[in-house]
Design an enzyme around this catalytic site. Structure first.
Site, PDB file in Angstrom:
ATOM      1  N   GLU A   1      -5.977   6.249  -2.326  1.00 59.91           N
ATOM      2  CA  GLU A   1      -5.797   5.164  -1.459  1.00 59.91           C
ATOM      3  C   GLU A   1      -6.344   4.076  -1.739  1.00 59.91           C
ATOM      4  O   GLU A   1      -5.381   3.069  -1.684  1.00 59.91           O
ATOM      5  CB  GLU A   1      -7.039   5.802  -0.220  1.00 59.91           C
ATOM      6  CG  GLU A   1      -6.477   6.912   0.098  1.00 59.91           C
ATOM      7  CD  GLU A   1      -4.913   6.410   1.412  1.00 59.91           C
ATOM      8  OE1 GLU A   1      -5.295   4.778   2.330  1.00 59.91           O
ATOM      9  OE2 GLU A   1      -4.581   6.607   1.661  1.00 59.91           O
TER      10      GLU A   1
ATOM     11  N   HIS B   1     -10.280   8.587   3.437  1.00 67.23           N
ATOM     12  CA  HIS B   1     -10.103   7.392   3.597  1.00 67.23           C
ATOM     13  C   HIS B   1     -11.326   6.386   4.213  1.00 67.23           C
ATOM     14  O   HIS B   1     -11.538   5.268   4.285  1.00 67.23           O
ATOM     15  CB  HIS B   1      -9.285   6.625   5.063  1.00 67.23           C
ATOM     16  CG  HIS B   1      -8.202   7.573   5.094  1.00 67.23           C
ATOM     17  ND1 HIS B   1      -7.250   8.582   5.525  1.00 67.23           N
ATOM     18  CD2 HIS B   1      -7.047   6.445   5.289  1.00 67.23           C
ATOM     19  CE1 HIS B   1      -5.935   9.107   5.403  1.00 67.23           C
ATOM     20  NE2 HIS B   1      -5.391   7.446   4.942  1.00 67.23           N
TER      21      HIS B   1
ATOM     22  N   HIS C   1       1.642   4.092  -2.897  1.00 71.20           N
ATOM     23  CA  HIS C   1       1.201   5.620  -2.806  1.00 71.20           C
ATOM     24  C   HIS C   1       2.860   6.527  -4.065  1.00 71.20           C
ATOM     25  O   HIS C   1       2.513   7.254  -4.895  1.00 71.20           O
ATOM     26  CB  HIS C   1       1.976   5.733  -1.566  1.00 71.20           C
ATOM     27  CG  HIS C   1      -0.103   6.048  -0.786  1.00 71.20           C
ATOM     28  ND1 HIS C   1      -0.710   6.399  -1.169  1.00 71.20           N
ATOM     29  CD2 HIS C   1      -0.836   5.570   0.455  1.00 71.20           C
ATOM     30  CE1 HIS C   1      -2.279   6.125  -0.034  1.00 71.20           C
ATOM     31  NE2 HIS C   1      -1.454   5.830   0.286  1.00 71.20           N
TER      32      HIS C   1
ATOM     33  N   TYR D   1      -4.398  14.563  -3.010  1.00 73.12           N
ATOM     34  CA  TYR D   1      -4.854  13.429  -2.289  1.00 73.12           C
ATOM     35  C   TYR D   1      -6.226  14.780  -1.580  1.00 73.12           C
ATOM     36  O   TYR D   1      -5.845  14.786  -0.347  1.00 73.12           O
ATOM     37  CB  TYR D   1      -3.872  13.623  -1.406  1.00 73.12           C
ATOM     38  CG  TYR D   1      -3.687  11.909  -0.513  1.00 73.12           C
ATOM     39  CD1 TYR D   1      -3.777  10.822  -0.887  1.00 73.12           C
ATOM     40  CD2 TYR D   1      -3.506  12.833   1.365  1.00 73.12           C
ATOM     41  CE1 TYR D   1      -3.474  10.006   0.282  1.00 73.12           C
ATOM     42  CE2 TYR D   1      -3.979  11.620   1.758  1.00 73.12           C
ATOM     43  CZ  TYR D   1      -3.630  10.698   1.442  1.00 73.12           C
ATOM     44  OH  TYR D   1      -3.985   9.306   2.413  1.00 73.12           O
TER      45      TYR D   1
ATOM     46  N   HIS E   1       0.826  -1.378   0.014  1.00 74.66           N
ATOM     47  CA  HIS E   1      -0.460  -0.030   0.044  1.00 74.66           C
ATOM     48  C   HIS E   1       1.155   0.963   0.136  1.00 74.66           C
ATOM     49  O   HIS E   1       0.330   2.388  -1.017  1.00 74.66           O
ATOM     50  CB  HIS E   1      -1.308   0.152   1.297  1.00 74.66           C
ATOM     51  CG  HIS E   1      -2.098   1.266   1.647  1.00 74.66           C
ATOM     52  ND1 HIS E   1      -2.758   1.303   1.449  1.00 74.66           N
ATOM     53  CD2 HIS E   1      -2.069   2.545   1.837  1.00 74.66           C
ATOM     54  CE1 HIS E   1      -3.757   2.170   1.412  1.00 74.66           C
ATOM     55  NE2 HIS E   1      -2.514   3.344   1.604  1.00 74.66           N
ATOM     56  N   GLU E   2       1.679   1.464   0.888  1.00 74.11           N
ATOM     57  CA  GLU E   2       2.412   2.464   1.031  1.00 74.11           C
ATOM     58  C   GLU E   2       3.018   2.645  -0.219  1.00 74.11           C
ATOM     59  O   GLU E   2       3.656   3.488  -0.665  1.00 74.11           O
ATOM     60  CB  GLU E   2       3.387   2.717   2.374  1.00 74.11           C
ATOM     61  CG  GLU E   2       2.527   2.426   3.675  1.00 74.11           C
ATOM     62  CD  GLU E   2       1.657   3.726   4.032  1.00 74.11           C
ATOM     63  OE1 GLU E   2       1.771   4.275   3.138  1.00 74.11           O
ATOM     64  OE2 GLU E   2       1.134   3.135   4.745  1.00 74.11           O
TER      65      GLU E   2
ATOM     66  N   ASP F   1     -10.483  15.248   7.225  1.00 72.69           N
ATOM     67  CA  ASP F   1      -9.555  13.608   6.212  1.00 72.69           C
ATOM     68  C   ASP F   1      -9.366  14.111   4.633  1.00 72.69           C
ATOM     69  O   ASP F   1      -9.542  12.738   3.715  1.00 72.69           O
ATOM     70  CB  ASP F   1     -10.084  12.434   6.151  1.00 72.69           C
ATOM     71  CG  ASP F   1      -9.316  11.360   6.015  1.00 72.69           C
ATOM     72  OD1 ASP F   1      -8.775  11.452   5.862  1.00 72.69           O
ATOM     73  OD2 ASP F   1      -9.906  10.110   5.705  1.00 72.69           O
TER      74      ASP F   1
END
Length: 528
Positions: A393, A453, A373, A384, A369-370, A448
């Site tokens: 995301e 998210h 990005h 974002y 996941h990271e 957020d």
């Protein structure tokens, strides 16, 4: 009543009728096409000047002057024989933020699709006034002031780095800036985009837009987005792993130089429960990383290599920038830190508090996941915030699933270690974790960064339905092509559907069962 002849139709409609459109998306506010596909050109395209001619001939549709308004960024050729001409719209050479536009030409020279964000009215609104009154130095000062910090507040002394290993980019704070045109509520401003990246007093990748005329802050957001010898070690869950390490001065380092295509390395550091990045190299005296305190280090290093291998072996992508960039991870960040993130330069993992999380590097899908990005940052560059942020995301979650076969859960290996069967999110059942799975449940919020998210559950469910229908292999190819060739910074859910359908058409044909499966998935989440 007799129908109007073709010649009596407005020029735009005449041109659109000539284009054999398969799908189309329009930006209603700007009245320009955000996505057109079909057989768009009558003449064969062989070079970039002919792309400009195509756009000029169809000016009534695209509503920009390609010679004055578009700057060629790069030309990409892919393994299907397509050539992708990637542009950014500008005024007097100053780019418009997010105005990425691509013309896609197949191997026969046909323009098969165009997509991106164009601003037909920008030139008339900005006119020729593109000279900054504010200096870049002053803009940076104002950006720091807007977040109530100074650069000195973020300073952390750089750690000593053992020879002969000399990592690059170990600065704790980074300032970047560029001059651009920024669209704020329909008004165009000459602005500096100031990026402030630091890890003290908190992890940040601030993007702050400072008006280059009067110094006012137009917008800001923190875009922090939630590693040669062979050794071994035990991971967070107690499983034994083989590690690529490096031996120097009687010490073994978690430093992988085995990726032959990569010009950088995969390297892993420990912050030793401090907040200095990157920290100190993770080392061992006998090449057996068996200590309990080394388990997070082992997984971060091993899983970073696995994700690199996935992107390289599946798509030929050489690291997140496709140019062999060093992949750096730091574990044991801070104390009881329940988070992991990509900070624009490297990955950072906390150890968790033992209740909500255990060490976050212990999950392959979290590491994937990271790192995804980082891939997104270097390709589509999805903003974002709001739908593009939720899509950002979701793309990371989806590639987390592609990397970690067997389920559709995210972070289940490290989430609530004392409780089995739960996770951070679920692609198959977003509602189980407080996310909507259709547009009827879309959450309108300013928190957020616009609910990135939360609303990611909608494209996540579409990804699940797609994978269920066509399998992870075909879905992975479609998603990667859409991310790297058709998505742009402002891509929303509707544009994402169009990008994925176009990718499915490129790979499997527009009338194929695969194409229809993608279409059905997005229909089911009410994105039309």
């Amino acid at each position: 009543m007799a129908s109007a002849s073709a010649s009596s139709l407005p020029k735009e409609k005449q041109l659109l009728e000539k284009m054999q459109l398969v799908q189309q998306q329009w930006d209603k506010q700007k009245s320009s096409p955000s996505f057109l596909s079909g057989k768009l050109s009558a003449l064969k395209i062989q070079k970039e000047s002919e792309v400009k001619s195509f756009l000029k001939e169809n000016n009534a549709v695209y509503k920009v002057d390609p010679n004055a308004d578009l700057i060629l960024v790069k030309i990409e050729k892919d393994n299907l024989g397509f050539t992708h001409y990637k542009y950014v719209q500008s005024i007097n050479g100053v780019p418009i933020e997010g105005a990425a536009f691509t013309v896609h030409v197949d191997k026969n020279g046909n323009v098969t699709a165009t997509n991106g964000t164009l601003h037909p009215d920008a030139s008339s609104k900005v006119k020729s006034d593109t000279k900054a009154k504010l200096s870049s130095k002053k803009a940076i000062e104002l950006a720091w002031k807007s977040i109530n910090l100074t650069k000195k507040d973020t300073f952390v002394p750089s750690p000593a780095v053992p020879a002969p290993l000399k990592p690059s980019n170990v600065e704790n704070t980074t300032e970047k800036h560029n001059l651009l045109i920024y669209n704020k509520d329909g008004q165009y401003h000459l602005a500096y985009k100031v990026q402030l990246q630091f890890i003290k007093p908190y992890g940040a990748n601030w993007q702050i837009f400072v008006d280059a005329k009067d110094g006012s802050i137009l917008d800001s957001l923190n875009a922090v987005e939630d590693a040669a010898t062979t050794g071994s070690g035990y991971g967070v869950l107690g499983d034994k792993k083989t590690l690529n390490t490096y031996f120097s001065n009687n010490t073994y380092y978690l430093y992988d130089v085995t990726k032959s295509a990569q010009t950088g390395v995969i390297e892993t550091f420990t912050a030793s429960n401090g907040t200095s990045l990157p920290g100190y190299y993770s080392v061992d005296s006998d090449n057996a990383f068996n200590s309990t305190s080394q388990r997070a280090d082992v997984d971060a290093h091993y899983y970073a290599g696995k994700v690199y291998d996935y992107y390289y072996n599946t798509f030929g992508r050489n690291s997140f920038d496709n140019a062999g960039a060093t992949i750096r991870s730091t574990v044991h960040y801070s104390s009881n830190y329940n988070n992991a993130y990509w900070n624009g330069s490297q990955m950072v993992y906390g150890d968790g508090d033992g209740v909500t999380f255990t060490s976050l590097s212990g999950a392959l899908d979290v590491v994937a996941h990271e790192l995804t990005h980082a891939v997104t940052e270097r390709t589509a560059g999805l903003n974002y915030s709001y739908q593009s942020g939720a899509l950002n995301e979701s793309i990371s979650d989806t590639f987390g699933v592609f990397n970690d076969p067997g389920d559709y859960l995210m972070g289940e290996d490290v989430y609530t270690p004392g409780k089995s069967g739960d996770a951070l999110r679920s692609l198959s059942n977003p509602e189980a974790y407080g996310q909507p799975s259709t547009m009827s449940g879309y959450v309108n919020t300013s928190s957020d960064n616009g609910g990135v998210h939360t609303n990611s559950g909608i494209p996540n469910k579409a990804a699940y339905l797609t994978i269920q229908s066509i399998g992870k292999s075909a879905a992975g190819k479609i998603y990667y092509r859409a991310l790297t060739q058709y998505m742009t910074p402002t891509t929303n859910f509707s544009n994402a559907r169009a990008a994925l359908l176009q990718s499915a058409a490129d790979l499997y044909g527009s009338g194929s069962a695969t194409y229809n499966a993608v279409k059905s998935a997005w229909d089911q989440v009410q994105v039309y």
